[in-house]
Design an enzyme around this catalytic site. Structure first.
Site, PDB file in Angstrom:
ATOM      1  N   ARG A 104      14.433   4.213  -8.179  1.00  0.00           N
ATOM      2  CA  ARG A 104      14.266   2.807  -7.814  1.00  0.00           C
ATOM      3  C   ARG A 104      13.052   2.167  -8.492  1.00  0.00           C
ATOM      4  NH1 ARG A 104      16.976   5.652  -4.536  1.00  0.00           N
ATOM      5  NH2 ARG A 104      18.587   4.832  -3.170  1.00  0.00           N
TER       6      ARG A 104
ATOM      7  N   HIS B  42       4.534  11.720   8.826  1.00  0.00           N
ATOM      8  CA  HIS B  42       4.523  10.504   9.646  1.00  0.00           C
ATOM      9  C   HIS B  42       5.218   9.343   8.930  1.00  0.00           C
ATOM     10  CE1 HIS B  42       0.844  10.542   7.247  1.00  0.00           C
ATOM     11  NE2 HIS B  42       0.772   9.238   7.376  1.00  0.00           N
TER      12      HIS B  42
ATOM     13  N   PHE C  98      -1.296   5.384  -3.248  1.00  0.00           N
ATOM     14  CA  PHE C  98      -0.588   6.599  -2.845  1.00  0.00           C
ATOM     15  C   PHE C  98       0.781   6.591  -3.522  1.00  0.00           C
ATOM     16  CE2 PHE C  98       1.493   9.639  -0.025  1.00  0.00           C
ATOM     17  CZ  PHE C  98       0.501  10.595   0.092  1.00  0.00           C
TER      18      PHE C  98
ATOM     19  N   ALA D 138       0.301   2.645   1.723  1.00  0.00           N
ATOM     20  CA  ALA D 138       1.193   1.592   2.200  1.00  0.00           C
ATOM     21  C   ALA D 138       0.755   1.045   3.555  1.00  0.00           C
ATOM     22  CB  ALA D 138       2.621   2.116   2.282  1.00  0.00           C
ATOM     23  N   PHE D 139       0.126   1.878   4.368  1.00  0.00           N
ATOM     24  CA  PHE D 139      -0.318   1.440   5.699  1.00  0.00           C
ATOM     25  C   PHE D 139      -1.341   0.314   5.592  1.00  0.00           C
ATOM     26  CE2 PHE D 139      -2.632   1.829   9.716  1.00  0.00           C
ATOM     27  CZ  PHE D 139      -1.580   1.904  10.623  1.00  0.00           C
ATOM     28  N   GLU D 140      -2.098   0.290   4.513  1.00  0.00           N
ATOM     29  CA  GLU D 140      -3.147  -0.716   4.322  1.00  0.00           C
ATOM     30  C   GLU D 140      -2.640  -2.012   3.682  1.00  0.00           C
ATOM     31  OE1 GLU D 140      -4.696   3.128   5.101  1.00  0.00           O
ATOM     32  OE2 GLU D 140      -3.500   2.580   3.343  1.00  0.00           O
TER      33      GLU D 140
ATOM     34  N   VAL E 134       6.811   5.112   0.266  1.00  0.00           N
ATOM     35  CA  VAL E 134       6.653   6.048   1.370  1.00  0.00           C
ATOM     36  C   VAL E 134       7.812   7.029   1.252  1.00  0.00           C
ATOM     37  CG1 VAL E 134       6.432   6.330   3.859  1.00  0.00           C
ATOM     38  CG2 VAL E 134       5.618   4.221   2.773  1.00  0.00           C
ATOM     39  N   ILE E 135       7.469   8.286   0.988  1.00  0.00           N
ATOM     40  CA  ILE E 135       8.485   9.298   0.714  1.00  0.00           C
ATOM     41  C   ILE E 135       8.489  10.318   1.849  1.00  0.00           C
ATOM     42  CG2 ILE E 135       9.243  11.061  -0.920  1.00  0.00           C
ATOM     43  CD1 ILE E 135       7.717   9.397  -3.101  1.00  0.00           C
TER      44      ILE E 135
END
Length: 158
Positions: free
Chosen positions: A127, A88, A22, A56-58, A81-82
């Site tokens: 970044r 969420h 993602f 990122a959750f995984e 995570v943007i």
């Protein structure tokens, strides 16, 4: 007084990178820089493994599996995570951080948090090779430093 501090060096060590698909325009740049840092610090190509996750959750589950395998000196977790792209944001970012920390504490293997948490895509790109350097490179250096530090710390007996 004894002080423990280890410089980055990867020769003879094995590293895994768990990276989120993602936001791949960002995470791909993080991964490229991380791999370049490992190579620059003497890590052989055959001592690097990359596992792609959906998001990122995984990352924590994959980090835990890699760390528990006993095959790696450290695991680097990369993601982005943007806030502008997900309603969420706090849940995903917070659970990724919590899970990566749990993987570290459970396995005893350093699992490095290289997940960008930004408000905009522009900030993330800054970044990932833009105005603020590349946090993928920084994460790889942290992984090598932690691997060396863990080797130099006293071992638990018995």
């Amino acid at each position: 007084m004894k002080v423990y501090r280890e410089a980055a060096g990867g020769r003879g060590r094995r590293f895994a990178v768990a990276v989120s698909r993602f936001n791949e325009p960002v995470t791909g740049k993080l991964l490229e820089a991380a791999l370049a840092a490992f190579r620059r610090h003497g890590v052989d190509e055959e001592d690097l493994e990359v596992a792609w996750t959906p998001g990122a959750f995984e990352l924590p589950l994959v980090a835990m599996r890699l760390a528990r395998s006993g095959q790696f000196d450290a695991v680097l977790c990369l993601g982005a995570v943007i806030r502008g792209e997900t309603a969420h944001f706090e849940h995903v970012a917070g659970e990724a951080a919590r899970g990566i920390q749990a993987a570290t504490l459970d396995s005893g293997v350093p699992c490095i948090f290289g997940v960008l948490t930004t408000d905009t895509l522009e900030q993330a790109l800054d970044r990932a090779g833009g105005a603020h350097g590349n946090k993928g490179w920084d994460g790889a250096v942290a992984a090598m430093e932690m691997a060396g530090l863990m080797d130099s710390l006293p071992k638990r007996e018995g």
